[in-house]
Design an enzyme around this catalytic site. Structure first.
Site, PDB file in Angstrom:
ATOM      1  N   LYS A  51       0.842  -1.207   0.000  1.00  0.00           N
ATOM      2  CA  LYS A  51       0.000   0.000   0.000  1.00  0.00           C
ATOM      3  C   LYS A  51       0.870   1.247   0.000  1.00  0.00           C
ATOM      4  CE  LYS A  51      -1.739   1.636   4.032  1.00  0.00           C
ATOM      5  NZ  LYS A  51      -1.456   3.056   4.286  1.00  0.00           N
ATOM      6  N   ASN A  52       1.828   1.301   0.919  1.00  0.00           N
ATOM      7  CA  ASN A  52       2.598   2.538   1.075  1.00  0.00           C
ATOM      8  C   ASN A  52       3.503   2.819  -0.121  1.00  0.00           C
ATOM      9  OD1 ASN A  52       1.331   3.001   3.460  1.00  0.00           O
ATOM     10  ND2 ASN A  52       3.075   2.470   4.786  1.00  0.00           N
ATOM     11  N   ARG A  77      -3.672  10.913   4.638  1.00  0.00           N
ATOM     12  CA  ARG A  77      -2.493  11.755   4.792  1.00  0.00           C
ATOM     13  C   ARG A  77      -1.539  11.681   3.598  1.00  0.00           C
ATOM     14  NH1 ARG A  77       0.994  14.048   8.369  1.00  0.00           N
ATOM     15  NH2 ARG A  77       3.127  13.410   8.011  1.00  0.00           N
ATOM     16  N   ARG A 108      -8.730   0.072   4.537  1.00  0.00           N
ATOM     17  CA  ARG A 108      -7.774   1.007   3.940  1.00  0.00           C
ATOM     18  C   ARG A 108      -6.464   0.293   3.609  1.00  0.00           C
ATOM     19  NH1 ARG A 108      -6.211   5.372   7.685  1.00  0.00           N
ATOM     20  NH2 ARG A 108      -4.764   5.565   5.972  1.00  0.00           N
ATOM     21  N   ARG A 143       1.505  14.399  13.604  1.00  0.00           N
ATOM     22  CA  ARG A 143       1.867  14.153  12.213  1.00  0.00           C
ATOM     23  C   ARG A 143       1.845  15.401  11.331  1.00  0.00           C
ATOM     24  NH1 ARG A 143      -0.563   8.519  10.181  1.00  0.00           N
ATOM     25  NH2 ARG A 143       1.414   8.411   9.099  1.00  0.00           N
ATOM     26  N   PRO A 144       2.744  16.350  11.599  1.00  0.00           N
ATOM     27  CA  PRO A 144       2.792  17.549  10.760  1.00  0.00           C
ATOM     28  C   PRO A 144       3.424  17.269   9.391  1.00  0.00           C
ATOM     29  CG  PRO A 144       4.537  17.603  12.403  1.00  0.00           C
ATOM     30  CD  PRO A 144       3.765  16.331  12.632  1.00  0.00           C
ATOM     31  N   VAL A 145       3.445  18.295   8.527  1.00  0.00           N
ATOM     32  CA  VAL A 145       4.091  18.118   7.211  1.00  0.00           C
ATOM     33  C   VAL A 145       5.229  19.119   7.024  1.00  0.00           C
ATOM     34  CG1 VAL A 145       2.118  17.075   6.028  1.00  0.00           C
ATOM     35  CG2 VAL A 145       2.338  19.564   6.072  1.00  0.00           C
ATOM     36  N   ASP A 146       5.733  19.659   8.144  1.00  0.00           N
ATOM     37  CA  ASP A 146       6.776  20.687   8.049  1.00  0.00           C
ATOM     38  C   ASP A 146       8.016  20.214   7.284  1.00  0.00           C
ATOM     39  OD1 ASP A 146       6.952  18.975  10.326  1.00  0.00           O
ATOM     40  OD2 ASP A 146       8.562  20.204  11.129  1.00  0.00           O
ATOM     41  N   LEU A 147       8.378  18.941   7.425  1.00  0.00           N
ATOM     42  CA  LEU A 147       9.593  18.456   6.753  1.00  0.00           C
ATOM     43  C   LEU A 147       9.409  18.390   5.234  1.00  0.00           C
ATOM     44  CD1 LEU A 147      10.554  15.558   9.196  1.00  0.00           C
ATOM     45  CD2 LEU A 147      11.410  17.901   9.168  1.00  0.00           C
ATOM     46  N   ASP A 153       4.649   0.253  12.093  1.00  0.00           N
ATOM     47  CA  ASP A 153       3.399  -0.295  11.554  1.00  0.00           C
ATOM     48  C   ASP A 153       3.171  -1.761  11.945  1.00  0.00           C
ATOM     49  OD1 ASP A 153       2.759   2.108  10.431  1.00  0.00           O
ATOM     50  OD2 ASP A 153       3.234   1.540   8.368  1.00  0.00           O
ATOM     51  N   CYS A 166      -4.839   8.697   9.713  1.00  0.00           N
ATOM     52  CA  CYS A 166      -4.971   7.993  10.996  1.00  0.00           C
ATOM     53  C   CYS A 166      -4.714   8.954  12.153  1.00  0.00           C
ATOM     54  CB  CYS A 166      -3.940   6.870  11.086  1.00  0.00           C
ATOM     55  SG  CYS A 166      -4.422   5.349  10.279  1.00  0.00           S
TER      56      CYS A 166
HETATM   57  C1  UD1 Z   1       4.758   6.557   6.484  1.00  0.00           C
HETATM   58  C2  UD1 Z   1       3.797   5.419   6.294  1.00  0.00           C
HETATM   59  C3  UD1 Z   1       3.219   4.976   7.639  1.00  0.00           C
HETATM   60  C4  UD1 Z   1       4.349   4.650   8.616  1.00  0.00           C
HETATM   61  C5  UD1 Z   1       5.346   5.802   8.693  1.00  0.00           C
HETATM   62  C6  UD1 Z   1       6.569   5.468   9.529  1.00  0.00           C
HETATM   63  C7  UD1 Z   1       2.859   5.898   4.099  1.00  0.00           C
HETATM   64  C8  UD1 Z   1       1.681   6.269   3.295  1.00  0.00           C
HETATM   65  N1  UD1 Z   1       2.706   5.852   5.428  1.00  0.00           N
HETATM   66  O1  UD1 Z   1       4.018   7.636   7.032  1.00  0.00           O
HETATM   67  O2  UD1 Z   1       2.410   3.816   7.412  1.00  0.00           O
HETATM   68  O3  UD1 Z   1       3.796   4.440   9.896  1.00  0.00           O
HETATM   69  O4  UD1 Z   1       5.806   6.156   7.368  1.00  0.00           O
HETATM   70  O5  UD1 Z   1       7.195   4.335   9.050  1.00  0.00           O
HETATM   71  O6  UD1 Z   1       3.922   5.573   3.580  1.00  0.00           O
HETATM   72  N2  UD1 Z   1       7.102  14.142  10.892  1.00  0.00           N
HETATM   73  C9  UD1 Z   1       7.280  15.471  11.175  1.00  0.00           C
HETATM   74  N3  UD1 Z   1       7.153  16.369  10.150  1.00  0.00           N
HETATM   75  C10 UD1 Z   1       6.900  15.989   8.874  1.00  0.00           C
HETATM   76  C11 UD1 Z   1       6.743  14.602   8.589  1.00  0.00           C
HETATM   77  C12 UD1 Z   1       6.853  13.711   9.627  1.00  0.00           C
HETATM   78  O7  UD1 Z   1       7.509  15.857  12.313  1.00  0.00           O
HETATM   79  O8  UD1 Z   1       6.814  16.839   7.982  1.00  0.00           O
HETATM   80  C13 UD1 Z   1       7.234  13.154  11.983  1.00  0.00           C
HETATM   81  C14 UD1 Z   1       5.959  12.342  12.173  1.00  0.00           C
HETATM   82  O9  UD1 Z   1       5.056  13.009  13.013  1.00  0.00           O
HETATM   83  C15 UD1 Z   1       6.530  11.081  12.801  1.00  0.00           C
HETATM   84  C16 UD1 Z   1       7.876  10.915  12.100  1.00  0.00           C
HETATM   85  O10 UD1 Z   1       8.187  12.198  11.578  1.00  0.00           O
HETATM   86  O11 UD1 Z   1       6.729  11.263  14.173  1.00  0.00           O
HETATM   87  C17 UD1 Z   1       7.909   9.901  10.983  1.00  0.00           C
HETATM   88  O12 UD1 Z   1       6.834  10.118  10.103  1.00  0.00           O
HETATM   89  P1  UD1 Z   1       6.927   9.786   8.554  1.00  0.00           P
HETATM   90  O13 UD1 Z   1       8.061   8.868   8.307  1.00  0.00           O
HETATM   91  O14 UD1 Z   1       6.888  11.059   7.790  1.00  0.00           O
HETATM   92  O15 UD1 Z   1       5.571   9.031   8.303  1.00  0.00           O
HETATM   93  P2  UD1 Z   1       4.621   9.104   7.039  1.00  0.00           P
HETATM   94  O16 UD1 Z   1       5.429   9.298   5.797  1.00  0.00           O
HETATM   95  O17 UD1 Z   1       3.504  10.030   7.294  1.00  0.00           O
END
Ligand code: UD1
Length: 422
Positions: A22-23, A94, A400, A123-127, A308, A118
């Site tokens: 899926k991912n 997301r 999902r 879970r921000p998107v700042d990065l 996961d 979820c």
């Molecule tokens: C992806 C997977 C999800 C898995 C996760 C970690 C998909 C669709 N989903 O989620 O199933 O649980 O990887 O292996 O591939 N973070 C920030 N800022 C950001 C982005 C992330 O602070 O901009 C933090 C998140 O809150 C979290 C950590 O970084 O604590 C890791 O998250 P991330 O690896 O980005 O997870 P996803 O890509 O959302």
């Protein structure tokens, strides 16, 4: 709303085919936005998240056709009509944020709603945003949307991720393929899904080095072409079904499974007393007689133990001999399955990012509530090991990420059925 009823009934035997990830599929699909030529994905999983991504791409004017019972996705972005990803679709998932990098790279502008998904922590998107800024994007957050512009196109840059993010690495990787010059992603995620994306992008003509390591280098090209690519095996579905015979006994072969996708997880299974063997067709998992041993686990980015699979491993530890500590280091608030497992007689004490599980001889079936995708399947696994009937409610989360779960588990002897809700 549908429910799933599981009745614990002893050893399982047979084989379970593992679907495409899926991912991986959720990041390969938006790669279509980078090219005006067709992208064909084979070995696609049949899941509601994939349908949501199809809907999102369709809303941008991309053509998405599903062939061969949904296992082949034919995508084309030769005639996009919009660069705006609306809240109504993005809020459902997301991973929708993954259209931002490709749209911006190809068209020089994009508007994407801030995502939902979820409920596991902030879970921000700042990065994601910082990485695109390092490539020259101008960003503004207004009315719940990211408004991104790159007049004259993105430029290669150095991106230093302060923490490992799978999604931010994917967004940056896709965007960098069409940026002018060279981009270096430092502290990049190393997950197999990233490697799969890089391989597909390379087939499309991208110049990428270092995927699967902490530093990925991308030399931007003028344009990308079409490609056909098989989606990598779903290591989370694989690990989940490896736990089925581990939890209720028996021997099951997971078709398409490979240890390298889940080495850290396999080591923990071994420590718990479960045998994992490679076969010509996949992996064979067997539980020997006696109780499972308690094993401590801490979640980490790949190649560590995957977050996961934390909920599912907790279900296993609930009936282990002794006490185990599970530490969740990726997401805050990812123990929502613990109170539900406790309704089934599990002994779990959650303190911040640590859950201490003291194994009991046997769980007892109960009505429980699925709170997120991986939590839902952990309750099904627990139900396989429990005495009596477990009713898992709110299974839309499950749909999902797991295709035909009743069929896959039913075929190896589990007593599991779906009850259609109103
Ligand atoms: C992806 C997977 C999800 C898995 C996760 C970690 C998909 C669709 N989903 O989620 O199933 O649980 O990887 O292996 O591939 N973070 C920030 N800022 C950001 C982005 C992330 O602070 O901009 C933090 C998140 O809150 C979290 C950590 O970084 O604590 C890791 O998250 P991330 O690896 O980005 O997870 P996803 O890509 O959302």
């Amino acid at each position: 709303m549908d429910s799933i009823i599981v009745t614990g009934n002893g050893p399982l035997s047979g084989s379970i085919p593992i679907a495409g990830a899926k991912n991986a599929c959720l990041t390969l699909m938006p790669a279509t936005l980078l090219s005006d030529e067709p992208l064909t994905l084979t070995n696609a999983p049949r899941l509601s998240d994939i349908r949501t991504m199809s809907e999102l791409l369709g809303s941008l004017g991309a053509e998405v056709s599903t062939l061969q019972d949904g296992q082949v996705l034919a995508l084309s972005s030769h005639n996009l009509t919009s660069q705006r990803a609306d809240y109504d679709i993005v809020r459902k998932m997301r991973a929708s944020i993954l259209v931002l990098g490709p749209l911006l790279a190809r068209f020089g502008n994009a508007e994407v709603s801030l995502p939902g998904g979820c409920a596991i922590g902030a879970r921000p998107v700042d990065l994601h945003l910082k990485a695109l800024e390092a490539m020259g994007a101008e960003l503004e957050l207004r009315e719940g949307y990211v408004h991104a512009r790159a007049p004259g196109g993105l430029k290669g840059g150095i991106v230093d991720f302060p923490l490992v993010s799978v999604g931010a690495t994917e967004n940056a990787l896709m965007a960098a393929t069409l940026a002018k010059g060279m981009t270096v992603l430092n502290n990049a995620a190393r997950e197999p899904e990233i490697v799969d994306l890089a391989r597909c992008l390379r087939k499309m003509g991208a110049q990428i080095d270092g995927e699967g390591t902490g530093t990925i280098t991308i030399q931007g090209v003028e344009r990308l072409n079409g490609a056909t690519h098989p989606v990598v095996t779903d290591r989370i579905e694989l690990g989940t079904y490896m736990l089925a015979p581990a939890i209720c006994g028996g021997e099951v072969e997971l078709l398409g499974g490979r240890i390298e996708l889940l080495a850290a997880f396999c080591e923990k299974l071994d420590a718990a007393g479960i045998s994992v063997e490679e076969t010509p067709n996949g992996l064979k998992v067997a539980r020997k007689n006696g109780r499972i041993r308690a094993v401590d686990v801490a979640t980490e980015p790949f190649p560590g133990f995957p977050t996961d699979l934390q909920a599912q491993f907790m279900a296993l530890m609930c009936t282990a001999d002794g006490t185990s500590v599970l530490e969740e280091k990726i997401f805050e608030n990812r123990f929502m399955h613990a109170p539900e497992l406790m309704r089934m007689g599990a002994k779990i004490d959650v303190q911040g990012g640590h859950a201490t599980v003291t194994g009991v001889e046997r769980l007892k079936g109960a009505p429980v509530m699925a709170t997120d995708l991986r939590a839902s399947v952990s309750l099904i696994l627990a139900g396989l090991a429990a005495e009596g009937e477990t009713i898992v409610n709110r299974v839309y989360h499950l749909d999902r990420g797991y295709e035909r779960v009743e069929e896959k588990l039913g075929n190896v002897g589990a007593r599991i059925e779906r009850v259609k809700g109103v």
